[in-house]
Design a protein around this motif. Structure first.
Motif, mmCIF file in Angstrom:
data_model
loop_
_atom_site.group_PDB
_atom_site.id
_atom_site.type_symbol
_atom_site.label_atom_id
_atom_site.label_comp_id
_atom_site.label_asym_id
_atom_site.label_seq_id
_atom_site.Cartn_x
_atom_site.Cartn_y
_atom_site.Cartn_z
ATOM 1 N N THR A 1 0.844 -1.189 0.000
ATOM 2 C CA THR A 1 0.000 0.000 0.000
ATOM 3 C C THR A 1 0.881 1.242 0.000
ATOM 4 O O THR A 1 1.879 1.312 0.730
ATOM 5 N N TYR B 1 1.296 4.947 1.076
ATOM 6 C CA TYR B 1 0.792 5.918 2.041
ATOM 7 C C TYR B 1 1.355 7.289 1.685
ATOM 8 O O TYR B 1 2.569 7.442 1.471
ATOM 9 N N LEU C 1 -3.203 9.958 3.013
ATOM 10 C CA LEU C 1 -3.951 9.240 1.994
ATOM 11 C C LEU C 1 -3.351 7.852 1.832
ATOM 12 O O LEU C 1 -2.181 7.631 2.154
ATOM 13 N N SER C 2 -4.145 6.934 1.304
ATOM 14 C CA SER C 2 -3.590 5.639 0.921
ATOM 15 C C SER C 2 -4.171 5.229 -0.427
ATOM 16 O O SER C 2 -5.288 5.607 -0.800
ATOM 17 N N THR C 3 -3.372 4.474 -1.181
ATOM 18 C CA THR C 3 -3.805 3.978 -2.483
ATOM 19 C C THR C 3 -3.003 2.728 -2.823
ATOM 20 O O THR C 3 -1.891 2.531 -2.329
ATOM 21 N N SER D 1 -7.665 5.238 -7.335
ATOM 22 C CA SER D 1 -8.556 5.576 -6.218
ATOM 23 C C SER D 1 -7.717 5.817 -4.970
ATOM 24 O O SER D 1 -6.702 5.145 -4.753
ATOM 25 N N PHE D 2 -8.168 6.774 -4.168
ATOM 26 C CA PHE D 2 -7.437 7.177 -2.974
ATOM 27 C C PHE D 2 -8.375 7.164 -1.774
ATOM 28 O O PHE D 2 -9.539 7.578 -1.877
ATOM 29 N N ARG D 3 -7.854 6.707 -0.656
ATOM 30 C CA ARG D 3 -8.628 6.682 0.586
ATOM 31 C C ARG D 3 -8.054 7.707 1.550
ATOM 32 O O ARG D 3 -6.844 7.738 1.796
ATOM 33 N N ARG D 4 -8.921 8.537 2.088
ATOM 34 C CA ARG D 4 -8.485 9.541 3.063
ATOM 35 C C ARG D 4 -8.466 8.918 4.458
ATOM 36 O O ARG D 4 -9.459 8.345 4.903
ATOM 37 N N GLU D 5 -7.322 9.068 5.136
ATOM 38 C CA GLU D 5 -7.133 8.501 6.465
ATOM 39 C C GLU D 5 -7.236 9.554 7.562
ATOM 40 O O GLU D 5 -7.102 9.223 8.741
#
Length: 356
Positions: free
Chosen positions: A145, A147, A163-165, A170-174
């Protein structure tokens, strides 16, 4: 030290990127996070843009409105009570604003020099903590992953968010992982002694100075055990402020960190740190002099000149391949032999630290 700048520098300029909306202009593409993904080099570009303004009596400053989820424009009249002395900031009696707002754009390359840049932003401001934009991404690959730490700017200050991807699609906000004011956060690419580690740069208080610290975490989101790492050296090339640049990378001797230092005149140069492999809060060696300084025209002249600022490197065949922001305007590329960079370091050159 032999530093080979690309003859195609700057490799990315504002003219290579379209604005995110009509009536706006891109004024800077710089400070890119770097990653190797499959057979491509990925740059996560910081793209700074602003509304086009033909009225000399006012300034249009861009602001993201979290309630409407839209980029808006605030009009500020020019006058004696408004300070425009820093091209990056507008200081009014009530608040400070930025003269542009930044988002992230993905660029991809097979050879690491010629990049195809996405037409649309990959990540835009999306919360009240990002109303003035998002800046300076750093990318760390951990167990499959990616980060991404970045500065989230707003009237509340500068937070560091995560963020992670897995694919740069697509990106996920942490969420926010360092409270304001804190920036220049880079995460080490593996656990050390069971902990994750990150370098960070708190803002100065009435007593402290803008210097580098180290923190640890069990989950990459909650950080603690903050310890001072290195300080500025007054009167030297890094006497004004210092902060992490690229993500630390592991070599036989320990962890190598390329950091930026600015002097009293805001001239940004590059140095390096060697940190202990098992106890990264211990400094083994440090640059006495910068190994790279702004020299080329695109590094000396630009939106905010005399600045070179890396957010990422790749290391292949003992060559450090560095992508760096130049004058807050464009992206440059340079290669440095790893052995020469290590030989440039001076052991015992760091001042005694409270963590020693």
């Amino acid at each position: 030290m032999p530093i080979v700048r690309s003859p195609q520098n700057p490799i990315i300029t504002p003219q290579d990127v379209n604005a995110s909306k009509a009536g706006w202009e891109v004024i800077g593409v710089f400070n890119a996070g770097v990653a190797q993904h499959r057979d491509e080099v990925i740059l996560l570009l910081r793209v700074a843009e602003r509304p086009i303004n033909d009225n000399p009596d006012v300034y249009y400053t861009p602001v993201y409105d979290a309630q409407t989820n839209r980029l808006g424009v605030r009009t500020i009249e020019r006058g004696p009570n408004v300070d425009f002395s820093d091209v990056r900031v507008i200081r009014t009696p009530d608040k400070n604003y930025l003269t542009s707002i930044s988002h992230f754009r993905v660029a991809r390359s097979r050879d690491g020099i010629l990049f195809e840049i996405d037409d649309k932003p990959a990540v835009l401001p999306s919360s009240v903590y990002e109303s003035y934009g998002i800046e300076d991404p750093r990318i760390t690959l951990i167990e499959g992953t990616f980060y991404i730490t970045y500065s989230a700017i707003s009237e509340y200050g500068i937070c560091t968010a995560l963020l992670s991807t897995k694919d740069f699609v697509s990106f996920r906000r942490e969420g926010n992982v360092f409270h304001p004011d804190n920036k220049d956060v880079v995460i080490f690419p593996r656990r050390i002694g069971g902990k994750y580690y990150a370098l960070h740069r708190p803002s100065c208080s009435h007593y402290g100075k803008p210097e580098m610290w180290i923190a640890e975490s069990d989950d990459l989101r909650l950080w603690g055990n903050h310890r001072h790492l290195i300080g500025v050296r007054e009167g030297e090339w890094d006497g004004g402020r210092i902060g992490a640049g690229a993500v630390p990378f592991e070599i036989e001797e320990g962890w190598l960190e390329i950091y930026h230092g600015a002097d009293a005149d805001n001239r940004y140069c590059l140095g390096a740190l060697l940190l202990d492999k098992d106890e990264p809060w211990k400094v083994v060696a440090r640059s006495a002099l910068p190994f790279m300084e702004p020299e080329e025209a695109f590094e000396v002249e630009g939106f905010f000149g005399n600045v070179i600022f890396p957010c990422g490197v790749l290391v292949e065949n003992r060559v450090v391949k560095m992508y760096y922001g130049a004058s807050d305007t464009s992206v440059g590329y340079a290669e440095i032999p790893l052995d020469d960079l290590v030989a440039h370091l001076v052991r015992g050159s760091a001042e005694p630290s409270p963590t020693a």
